[in-house]
Write a protein that holds these residues in place. Structure first.
Motif, PDB file in Angstrom:
ATOM      1  N   GLN A 150      13.801  75.455  33.798  1.00 39.51           N
ATOM      2  CA  GLN A 150      13.749  76.786  34.420  1.00 39.51           C
ATOM      3  C   GLN A 150      12.661  77.626  33.770  1.00 39.51           C
ATOM      4  O   GLN A 150      12.582  77.721  32.545  1.00 39.51           O
ATOM      5  CB  GLN A 150      15.092  77.506  34.302  1.00 39.51           C
TER       6      GLN A 150
ATOM      7  N   THR B 186      13.673  75.295  38.444  1.00 34.85           N
ATOM      8  CA  THR B 186      14.081  76.613  38.927  1.00 34.85           C
ATOM      9  C   THR B 186      12.995  77.640  38.630  1.00 34.85           C
ATOM     10  O   THR B 186      12.668  77.874  37.454  1.00 34.85           O
ATOM     11  CB  THR B 186      15.387  77.075  38.236  1.00 34.85           C
TER      12      THR B 186
ATOM     13  N   LYS C  23      19.293  69.776  37.674  1.00 29.61           N
ATOM     14  CA  LYS C  23      19.774  70.517  38.837  1.00 29.61           C
ATOM     15  C   LYS C  23      19.389  69.721  40.069  1.00 29.61           C
ATOM     16  O   LYS C  23      18.209  69.602  40.397  1.00 29.61           O
ATOM     17  CB  LYS C  23      19.124  71.907  38.860  1.00 29.61           C
TER      18      LYS C  23
ATOM     19  N   GLY D  93      16.520  73.473  44.151  1.00 29.36           N
ATOM     20  CA  GLY D  93      15.513  73.901  43.194  1.00 29.36           C
ATOM     21  C   GLY D  93      14.371  74.660  43.846  1.00 29.36           C
ATOM     22  O   GLY D  93      14.072  74.481  45.031  1.00 29.36           O
TER      23      GLY D  93
END
Length: 397
Positions: A227, A254, A277, A281
């Motif tokens: 992220q 992210t 994830k 995304g």
């Protein structure tokens, strides 16, 4: 899937749809590197100041060397030495192949720097593990465990600005390399925030690189995290900061290319990964000042996803950040309204072709674009995320 793509190819000529707006050639014409790099100064009174960054050149012999028998032990020491040497002439720092663990802070006010890998980018690694969810006190202890920063050092004020924060978390201080230096050049380095998949799929900002100043250049770089990998920012929220990125690889899951800068990404690759994830995304999260036309331009580049997203195509190209509006909601003309054009680029498998733009990050403002004749592409009541002349399996035409 094939049927959906065929329908999109039929339907999504300009102006596209409210969920997937497409520019016409006439609308796309102003969105060039020259436009994004044409102005400096305050957003409310931009100054015509053309910046034409050439390819980064490296000297035959660097001013400072990191690594090897006679070089500095890490990049921060070389940066400190360059700042103490002073002057206005560009200084160069060559980083020899190896892995250098720890943060690097490059403050404002020193000579312009060129920091480059003396070898393939994959072999020159700057890395550290830091998570934005820790407290400022924990951040200070972690970042400065070995006395990396001390009072009197060039970057001491940068360190202190985060160590003395009164917020609950370290937030955007959680970065491996942080630069506030104008005219900075970075070339041929891999920067990794090694938090990576050690945390859950929740909100774990973990920046690899944060740049805050005008006329920043990146070339041949590899930026890796999950992220918020790369923050192309402006330290002064009222002034323009320009960033040129060429031939660079960026990986994350992210909002992993985000910020306020006027940034041009040319011949880059953005890779959405599913290891932490596995759905939904997002690559880009621009945070452009609401009345400024130019946020991010992505041209002649590649947007791709790993096998997890190719099996279940839920990836998103981007979303607006809407920074600072969590309490108020989006305020047209006041809240930043991210601007991005992806043009002349390859869009690989793994993205939601019907709705590739996600709701805004901070406010959950639904994505909505104008598609009426004579539309204003900078209408503050709508999103400013567009496509033009792309190709590949997830392209609109």
């Amino acid at each position: 899937m094939k049927t959906v793509l065929l329908m999109l190819a039929t339907l999504l000529a300009a102006p596209g749809t409210p969920a997937r707006p497409i520019l016409s050639p006439a609308e796309a014409a102003p969105y060039t590197a020259a436009s994004y790099f044409g102005y400096s100064g305050p957003y409310d009174n931009p100054i015509a100041d053309p910046w034409r960054p050439p390819p980064i050149s490296t000297p035959r012999r660097a001013d400072f060397v990191v690594g090897g028998r006679h070089g500095f032990a890490d990049v921060q020491q070389a940066v400190n030495a360059a700042y103490r040497a002073g002057g206005t002439q560009r200084r160069s720092i060559a980083v020899r192949p190896g892995t250098y663990t720890g943060t690097v802070f490059i403050p404002a006010g020193g000579p312009p720097l060129t920091i480059y890998g003396d070898g393939p980018a994959r072999a020159v690694n700057l890395e550290f593990t830091v998570d934005a969810t820790i407290t400022p006190a924990q951040w200070a202890q972690q970042v400065n465990a070995g006395g990396r920063y001390a009072e009197g050092d060039p970057a001491w004020s940068m360190f202190q600005s985060c160590a003395t924060k009164t917020t609950a978390t370290a937030a955007l201080c959680a970065t491996v390399v942080w630069a506030q230096s104008t005219d900075l050049q970075l070339k041929g380095l891999t920067i990794t925030n090694t938090l990576l998949d050690t945390v859950d799929r929740g909100t774990h900002q973990a920046l690899a690189l944060r740049t805050d100043a005008d006329r920043t250049q990146l070339e041949g770089m590899r930026l890796i995290s999950r992220q918020d990998t790369f923050l192309a920012n402006a330290a002064d929220v009222d002034r323009i900061a320009r960033v040129a990125v060429r031939h660079t690889y960026v990986e994350g899951d992210t909002d992993f290319v985000f910020g306020r800068a006027a940034a041009v990404f040319d011949r880059c690759e953005f890779r959405l990964v599913s290891s932490r994830k596995d759905s939904g995304g997002v690559i880009f999260a621009p945070n452009t000042a609401p009345h400024f036309r130019y946020g991010f331009l992505v041209t002649r580049s590649r947007l791709v996803a790993d096998a997890g997203y190719r099996a279940a195509p839920t990836g998103r190209f981007g979303r607006a950040w809407d920074q600072g509006a969590s309490a108020t909601g989006y305020l047209p003309g006041i809240t930043p309204n991210g601007q991005l054009l992806i043009r002349d680029s390859y869009l690989g498998v793994g993205f939601d072709v019907a709705a590739p733009w996600a709701p805004a990050a901070t406010t959950s403002r639904p994505f909505l674009a104008r598609v009426d004749e004579g539309r204003d592409l900078d209408d503050v009541n709508f999103n400013r995320l567009y496509e033009f002349a792309n190709h590949g399996p997830s392209a609109a035409s």
